[in-house]
Design an enzyme around this catalytic site. Structure first.
Site, short mmCIF file in Angstrom:
data_model
loop_
_atom_site.label_atom_id
_atom_site.label_comp_id
_atom_site.label_asym_id
_atom_site.label_seq_id
_atom_site.Cartn_x
_atom_site.Cartn_y
_atom_site.Cartn_z
N ILE A 1 4.41 -8.63 4.50
CA ILE A 1 4.63 -7.92 5.76
C ILE A 1 4.06 -8.73 6.92
O ILE A 1 4.69 -8.87 7.97
CB ILE A 1 4.04 -6.49 5.69
CG1 ILE A 1 4.67 -5.73 4.51
CG2 ILE A 1 4.29 -5.74 7.00
CD1 ILE A 1 4.17 -4.32 4.30
N LEU B 1 -5.33 -16.55 1.46
CA LEU B 1 -4.27 -17.08 0.59
C LEU B 1 -4.42 -16.64 -0.86
O LEU B 1 -3.89 -17.28 -1.76
CB LEU B 1 -4.20 -18.62 0.69
CG LEU B 1 -3.84 -19.16 2.09
CD1 LEU B 1 -3.79 -20.70 2.08
CD2 LEU B 1 -2.49 -18.61 2.57
N ALA C 1 -4.77 -6.85 2.72
CA ALA C 1 -5.29 -5.81 1.82
C ALA C 1 -4.77 -6.05 0.41
O ALA C 1 -3.74 -6.70 0.21
CB ALA C 1 -4.84 -4.43 2.30
N TYR D 1 -6.64 2.91 -4.07
CA TYR D 1 -5.90 2.19 -3.03
C TYR D 1 -5.63 3.12 -1.84
O TYR D 1 -5.96 2.80 -0.69
CB TYR D 1 -4.58 1.64 -3.60
CG TYR D 1 -3.63 1.21 -2.52
CD1 TYR D 1 -3.90 0.08 -1.76
CD2 TYR D 1 -2.47 1.94 -2.24
CE1 TYR D 1 -3.04 -0.31 -0.74
CE2 TYR D 1 -1.62 1.55 -1.23
CZ TYR D 1 -1.92 0.43 -0.48
OH TYR D 1 -1.07 0.07 0.53
N HIS E 1 7.09 -4.34 -7.28
CA HIS E 1 7.94 -3.41 -6.52
C HIS E 1 9.35 -3.33 -7.07
O HIS E 1 9.87 -4.28 -7.66
CB HIS E 1 7.97 -3.82 -5.04
CG HIS E 1 6.63 -3.70 -4.38
ND1 HIS E 1 5.95 -4.76 -3.86
CD2 HIS E 1 5.83 -2.62 -4.22
CE1 HIS E 1 4.80 -4.34 -3.38
NE2 HIS E 1 4.70 -3.04 -3.59
N LEU E 2 9.98 -2.19 -6.82
CA LEU E 2 11.28 -1.91 -7.44
C LEU E 2 12.38 -2.86 -6.98
O LEU E 2 13.07 -3.46 -7.81
CB LEU E 2 11.69 -0.45 -7.17
CG LEU E 2 13.02 -0.07 -7.83
CD1 LEU E 2 12.92 -0.11 -9.35
CD2 LEU E 2 13.48 1.32 -7.36
N ARG F 1 4.77 5.83 -14.63
CA ARG F 1 3.66 4.97 -14.22
C ARG F 1 2.59 5.87 -13.60
O ARG F 1 2.89 6.64 -12.69
CB ARG F 1 4.18 3.97 -13.19
CG ARG F 1 3.19 2.90 -12.78
CD ARG F 1 3.83 1.86 -11.88
NE ARG F 1 4.21 2.38 -10.58
CZ ARG F 1 4.71 1.64 -9.58
NH1 ARG F 1 4.93 0.36 -9.78
NH2 ARG F 1 5.02 2.19 -8.43
N ASP G 1 2.23 7.68 -9.68
CA ASP G 1 3.49 7.79 -8.94
C ASP G 1 3.77 9.24 -8.54
O ASP G 1 3.78 10.13 -9.40
CB ASP G 1 4.67 7.31 -9.80
CG ASP G 1 4.93 5.82 -9.68
OD1 ASP G 1 4.36 5.19 -8.77
OD2 ASP G 1 5.71 5.30 -10.49
N1 UFG Z 1 9.48 1.18 -10.32
C1 UFG Z 1 10.07 1.02 -11.56
N2 UFG Z 1 10.04 -0.22 -12.11
C2 UFG Z 1 9.47 -1.30 -11.51
C3 UFG Z 1 8.86 -1.12 -10.24
C4 UFG Z 1 8.89 0.16 -9.69
O1 UFG Z 1 10.60 1.96 -12.13
O2 UFG Z 1 9.48 -2.40 -12.08
C5 UFG Z 1 9.54 2.51 -9.71
C6 UFG Z 1 8.18 3.12 -9.45
O3 UFG Z 1 7.70 3.78 -10.58
C7 UFG Z 1 8.50 4.04 -8.29
C8 UFG Z 1 9.58 3.28 -7.50
O4 UFG Z 1 10.13 2.37 -8.44
O5 UFG Z 1 9.08 5.21 -8.80
C9 UFG Z 1 9.03 2.50 -6.34
O6 UFG Z 1 7.94 1.74 -6.80
P1 UFG Z 1 7.32 0.52 -5.97
O7 UFG Z 1 6.24 -0.08 -6.81
O8 UFG Z 1 8.41 -0.38 -5.48
O9 UFG Z 1 6.71 1.22 -4.70
P2 UFG Z 1 5.65 2.40 -4.64
O10 UFG Z 1 6.42 3.58 -4.12
O11 UFG Z 1 4.85 2.59 -5.84
O12 UFG Z 1 4.63 1.73 -3.65
C10 UFG Z 1 4.79 1.65 -2.29
C11 UFG Z 1 3.89 0.55 -1.74
C12 UFG Z 1 2.46 0.84 -2.05
C13 UFG Z 1 2.13 2.21 -1.58
C14 UFG Z 1 3.08 3.23 -2.13
C15 UFG Z 1 2.87 4.61 -1.59
O13 UFG Z 1 4.25 -0.67 -2.30
O14 UFG Z 1 1.64 -0.11 -1.41
O15 UFG Z 1 4.41 2.88 -1.78
O16 UFG Z 1 3.22 5.51 -2.59
F1 UFG Z 1 0.89 2.57 -1.97
#
Ligand code: UFG
Length: 333
Positions: A14, A35, A76, A142, A190-191, A285, A288
């Site tokens: 970001i 870094l 962070a 976090y 991330h997804l 996970r 979530d």
């Molecule tokens: N997911 C999967 N498989 C993966 C990665 C993610 O199924 O390989 C799912 C997660 O379980 C979740 C969704 O995809 O249901 C989104 O997950 P992300 O990890 O992409 O994002 P998050 O919603 O967990 O996290 C984001 C930010 C965090 C923040 C959070 C707030 O990246 O920094 O939103 O809930 F804390």
């Protein structure tokens, strides 16, 4: 008016998009980054000071050398699961590190601060759309580390005159249209990137974490927001702080929820029929929430902010352009 800005964490995902936007709009930028997660290539021609927020001397030195108008803070640790296993590291980096930064600002007489907060401060939502005033009940260290700093900024506003804007991001995704910078976490959690990396064969398939949530198709629902739309809100915060003393908070999302399956389907349309997205359904996970969707009315009304790339397919399309040819990070060729 040109402002001189310190961007902490400007080598990260970001932060680097923010640096681009600040430079493109004529501001002078210095990046401070250890870094540990960031990439030097993401910073471009902007001066980079390699330093850690836990090193108070390094911070004092950068403030002594430059005369900053404002500080943007993106440095962070962000992995929810890791924060549960190692809360000490998260509180030290995200809380102590930020307190050190605020101390250095006060000594130097810099009083404007823009802070990356998160939807994770809310915990499980009690309303379909989450507004700024929604109760705060973070589910993990976090989220708690980010909420603590929001509270610190409220107090520092009263006691020390620090003007601040906190942005609670929902799900940042996408990449700069130039293709020069993008998401390059290692490991990637991330997804959106994981879907695309699975399609490219860069990872062994995708695991979807749970399909038994109380949502339309059983998978979690998130509100994806383009990275440059996050950056443009931060840019607006600069002028906002000129006329608005005190501490301010804004939720940043598009207000549209997409399930994990819908994200995979949208990605399928972007990448075309001849590529598979291999996936399995795994267990939930920990940490979530089922659904997280933003009400960003306040950012629109008070900052005059409007997202330029709200459509999920266009967001994924910019990420796809990046992941096919990343310039740095673990999958750079
Ligand atoms: N997911 C999967 N498989 C993966 C990665 C993610 O199924 O390989 C799912 C997660 O379980 C979740 C969704 O995809 O249901 C989104 O997950 P992300 O990890 O992409 O994002 P998050 O919603 O967990 O996290 C984001 C930010 C965090 C923040 C959070 C707030 O990246 O920094 O939103 O809930 F804390």
């Amino acid at each position: 008016m040109t402002a001189r800005i310190l961007v902490c964490g400007g080598a990260g995902y970001i932060g680097s998009h923010m640096v681009r936007q600040l430079v493109e709009t004529g501001h002078e930028v210095v990046v401070f980054d250890n870094l540990s997660q960031g990439n030097v290539e993401a910073v471009g021609d902007v001066p980079l000071v390699r330093g850690d927020l836990l090193d108070r001397d390094a911070l004092a030195a950068v403030f002594a050398e430059h005369d900053f108008d404002a500080v943007y803070h993106f440095a962070a640790l962000i992995a929810v699961g890791e924060s549960v296993a190692a809360p000490d590291i998260y509180y030290r980096n995200n809380v102590t590190g930020t307190l050190n930064l605020l101390d250095a600002m006060r000594v130097a007489g810099v009083n404007k601060f823009v802070f990356s907060s998160t939807a994770a401060i809310f915990g499980n939502p009690q309303t379909p759309l989450i507004s700024e005033d929604h109760p705060k009940a973070p589910l993990n260290p976090y989220g708690r580390s980010k909420l603590m700093i929001e509270q610190v900024l409220e107090d520092y506003g009263h006691a020390f005159g620090i003007r601040s804007v906190c942005f609670r991001y929902f799900n940042a995704a996408g990449a700069h249209p130039s293709g020069e910078i993008g998401e390059a976490h290692d490991p990637e959690t991330h997804l959106v990137p994981n879907v695309l990396l699975a399609a490219l064969g860069e990872r062994e398939g995708l695991e979807i974490f749970g399909d038994d949530y109380d949502t339309s198709d059983g998978t979690c629902v998130r509100d994806y927001i383009h990275i440059d739309d996050i950056a443009s809100a931060h840019l607006a915060a600069l002028g906002y702080m000129e006329t608005n003393p005190g501490a301010h908070v804004f939720n940043l999302g598009n207000g549209n929820g997409f399930s994990n399956r819908e994200v995979m389907e949208a990605a399928g349309r972007v990448i075309g029929k001849n590529r598979e997205i291999p996936y399995t359904i795994g267990p939930r996970r920990p940490g979530d929430a089922a659904t997280l969707v933003a009400d960003s009315t306040r950012a629109r009304a008070e900052l005059g902010w409007a997202p330029k790339t709200p459509e999920i397919e266009r967001i994924i399309d910019t990420a796809w352009a990046w992941h096919r040819a990343p310039k740095y990070g673990p999958f750079a060729k």
